[in-house]
Design a protein around this motif. Structure first.
Motif, short mmCIF file in Angstrom:
data_model
loop_
_atom_site.label_atom_id
_atom_site.label_comp_id
_atom_site.label_asym_id
_atom_site.label_seq_id
_atom_site.Cartn_x
_atom_site.Cartn_y
_atom_site.Cartn_z
N VAL A 59 0.85 -1.19 0.00
CA VAL A 59 0.00 0.00 0.00
C VAL A 59 0.88 1.25 0.00
CG1 VAL A 59 -1.85 -1.21 1.21
CG2 VAL A 59 -0.16 0.08 2.52
N PHE A 60 0.26 2.40 -0.14
CA PHE A 60 1.03 3.64 -0.17
C PHE A 60 0.31 4.74 0.57
CE2 PHE A 60 -1.75 3.88 -3.89
CZ PHE A 60 -2.30 5.14 -3.74
N GLU A 61 1.05 5.79 0.89
CA GLU A 61 0.47 7.05 1.31
C GLU A 61 1.39 8.17 0.84
OE1 GLU A 61 0.12 7.42 5.55
OE2 GLU A 61 2.27 7.70 5.85
N TYR A 62 0.80 9.27 0.43
CA TYR A 62 1.58 10.44 0.03
C TYR A 62 1.95 11.24 1.27
CZ TYR A 62 0.51 9.67 -4.90
OH TYR A 62 0.43 9.14 -6.16
N VAL A 88 6.82 13.09 -1.19
CA VAL A 88 7.20 11.71 -1.48
C VAL A 88 5.95 10.84 -1.41
CG1 VAL A 88 9.55 11.95 -0.57
CG2 VAL A 88 7.68 11.23 0.96
N ARG A 89 6.10 9.61 -1.85
CA ARG A 89 5.07 8.61 -1.64
C ARG A 89 5.73 7.44 -0.89
NH1 ARG A 89 1.44 5.58 -6.26
NH2 ARG A 89 3.46 4.61 -6.72
N ARG A 90 5.18 7.12 0.26
CA ARG A 90 5.73 6.03 1.06
C ARG A 90 5.01 4.72 0.72
NH1 ARG A 90 4.81 10.28 4.64
NH2 ARG A 90 6.73 11.40 5.19
N PRO A 117 -1.35 11.99 4.62
CA PRO A 117 -1.09 10.87 5.53
C PRO A 117 -2.36 10.13 5.92
CG PRO A 117 -0.98 12.95 6.71
CD PRO A 117 -1.13 13.30 5.26
N HIS A 118 -2.19 8.87 6.28
CA HIS A 118 -3.33 8.03 6.66
C HIS A 118 -3.21 7.63 8.13
CE1 HIS A 118 -5.41 7.21 2.84
NE2 HIS A 118 -4.22 7.38 2.29
N THR A 119 -4.35 7.29 8.71
CA THR A 119 -4.38 6.63 10.01
C THR A 119 -4.75 5.17 9.75
OG1 THR A 119 -5.09 8.66 11.14
CG2 THR A 119 -5.45 6.57 12.29
N TRP A 120 -3.77 4.29 9.93
CA TRP A 120 -3.97 2.89 9.59
C TRP A 120 -4.59 2.16 10.79
CZ3 TRP A 120 -3.08 2.33 4.57
CH2 TRP A 120 -2.16 3.17 3.96
N ASP A 124 -6.10 9.79 -3.57
CA ASP A 124 -4.93 10.33 -2.87
C ASP A 124 -4.01 11.10 -3.81
OD1 ASP A 124 -5.92 9.23 -0.61
OD2 ASP A 124 -4.24 7.88 -0.21
N ALA A 125 -3.82 10.59 -5.03
CA ALA A 125 -2.92 11.26 -5.96
C ALA A 125 -3.44 12.64 -6.32
CB ALA A 125 -2.74 10.41 -7.22
N ALA A 126 -4.76 12.76 -6.51
CA ALA A 126 -5.35 14.05 -6.83
C ALA A 126 -5.28 15.00 -5.63
CB ALA A 126 -6.80 13.86 -7.28
N LEU A 127 -5.55 14.47 -4.43
CA LEU A 127 -5.45 15.29 -3.22
C LEU A 127 -4.02 15.75 -2.99
CD1 LEU A 127 -7.69 13.18 -0.81
CD2 LEU A 127 -8.26 15.40 -1.82
N ASN A 128 -3.06 14.88 -3.28
CA ASN A 128 -1.66 15.23 -3.11
C ASN A 128 -1.27 16.40 -4.01
OD1 ASN A 128 1.16 14.50 -2.14
ND2 ASN A 128 1.42 14.27 -4.34
N LEU A 129 -1.72 16.36 -5.27
CA LEU A 129 -1.43 17.46 -6.19
C LEU A 129 -2.03 18.77 -5.65
CD1 LEU A 129 -0.50 18.71 -8.88
CD2 LEU A 129 -2.68 17.94 -9.87
#
Length: 308
Positions: free
Chosen positions: A147-150, A268-270, A154-157, A205-210
């Motif tokens: 999985v990933f997060e930008y 970055v993307r983790r 960030p996410h709460t897993w 997430d990619a759109a929110l990151n941008l």
């Protein structure tokens, strides 16, 4: 219920014709072997041996039970060996999920190694973004997910999951060939404020990151095109239709697109592996190590011009 010790006793007594010799082979005293045989005869209600002055002779029932004991003990030994192979990760099952770009760049090496070195492992793979694979892991439909997060999203897993960082991948800005900024070694990200942008499905997430990256530079991106395909932005940029941001794992060879690496360390993307914290599957750690090795083998571009 017959026990393995009783089966071993019957097999050895019939094979040797002697309680004393059978006891010596099995590491017991003769009286202990005699007690095993007697208790078995009482439980089954049938005499298994004729007691002679210096030996014993199996009855028809004893000889038949010895034959069955040999087969049953062989099956038990095979089962024990098979269970040990599960513990050493040479057998077992692994259901792996991953998002598309990690599936393209990281997962094939893992699948190939499993099929080559552990052909008796039943490994299955399916593609899916974290919003699909995380519930699948939680519900036991997947054993491990990539999985990933930008950095800007960030996410709460879930607390009952174990997360292992695989890599931090940089993000890149794509601009068309002949662009006014092409050829420079360093640009300010805010210089892209008047550009047309190619982004991803709204809310992803990619759109929110941008949106967050652009907001940090003081502007809202003018998004003209949205897609779920990481390959399409390259073609749209190549045609001069806009600019885009892509992560390292989604980068493809393209000599007619100008690429800038985002210099901010938060851009970055983790990438993580995720599994249930209580899952005892011994293949999880092995697969995670292989994914880390696959990530380390990638040749990240550090010689590109930078956008700050």
């Amino acid at each position: 219920m017959l026990t393995p010790v009783q089966l071993q006793a019957i097999r050895e007594v019939v094979a040797t014709g002697s309680l004393r010799t059978a006891a010596k082979r099995l590491g017991f005293t003769p009286s202990a072997i005699s007690q095993q045989v007697s208790s078995l005869e009482r439980a089954l209600g049938v005499q298994l041996f004729e007691r002679l002055p210096r030996s014993v002779r199996p009855t028809a029932a004893g000889a038949e039970l010895a034959r069955k004991a040999a087969r049953l003990l062989a099956d038990l030994e095979a089962a024990e060996e098979e269970m040990r192979s599960f513990a050493t990760t040479h057998r077992g099952r692994l259901r792996l999920g991953s998002f598309w770009s990690a599936g393209f760049r990281l997962v094939p090496a893992v699948l190939a190694e499993f099929l080559r070195d552990r052909p008796n492992v039943d490994i299955r793979y399916e593609e899916g973004d974290p919003h699909r694979t995380i519930p699948a892991v939680n519900e036991g439909r997947l054993d491990l997910a990539v999985v990933f997060e930008y950095g800007m999203v960030p996410h709460t897993w879930p607390k009952d999951l174990t997360m292992t960082l695989i890599m931090e991948e940089p993000l890149y800005v794509l601009v068309p060939p002949g662009h006014r900024l092409a050829g420079r070694k360093r640009i300010q990200f805010r210089e892209l404020s008047d550009e047309r942008w190619i982004s991803y499905t709204e809310g992803m997430d990619a759109a929110l990151n941008l949106s967050h990256i652009c907001a940090a530079s003081g502007f809202d991106p003018d998004v003209l095109f949205r897609t779920n395909d990481y390959n399409l932005p390259f073609e749209l940029v190549r045609k001069g239709l806009g600019v885009a941001i892509v992560p390292e794992l989604a980068m493809i060879e393209s000599h007619d697109v100008c690429v800038f690496r985002l210099g901010d360390t938060s851009h970055v993307r983790r990438v993580f592996t995720v599994c249930r914290a209580t899952d005892p599957n011994p293949l999880l750690g092995h697969a995670t190590t292989m994914l880390i090795n696959a990530a380390e083998s990638l040749h990240l571009r550090t010689d590109l011009p930078v956008a700050v």
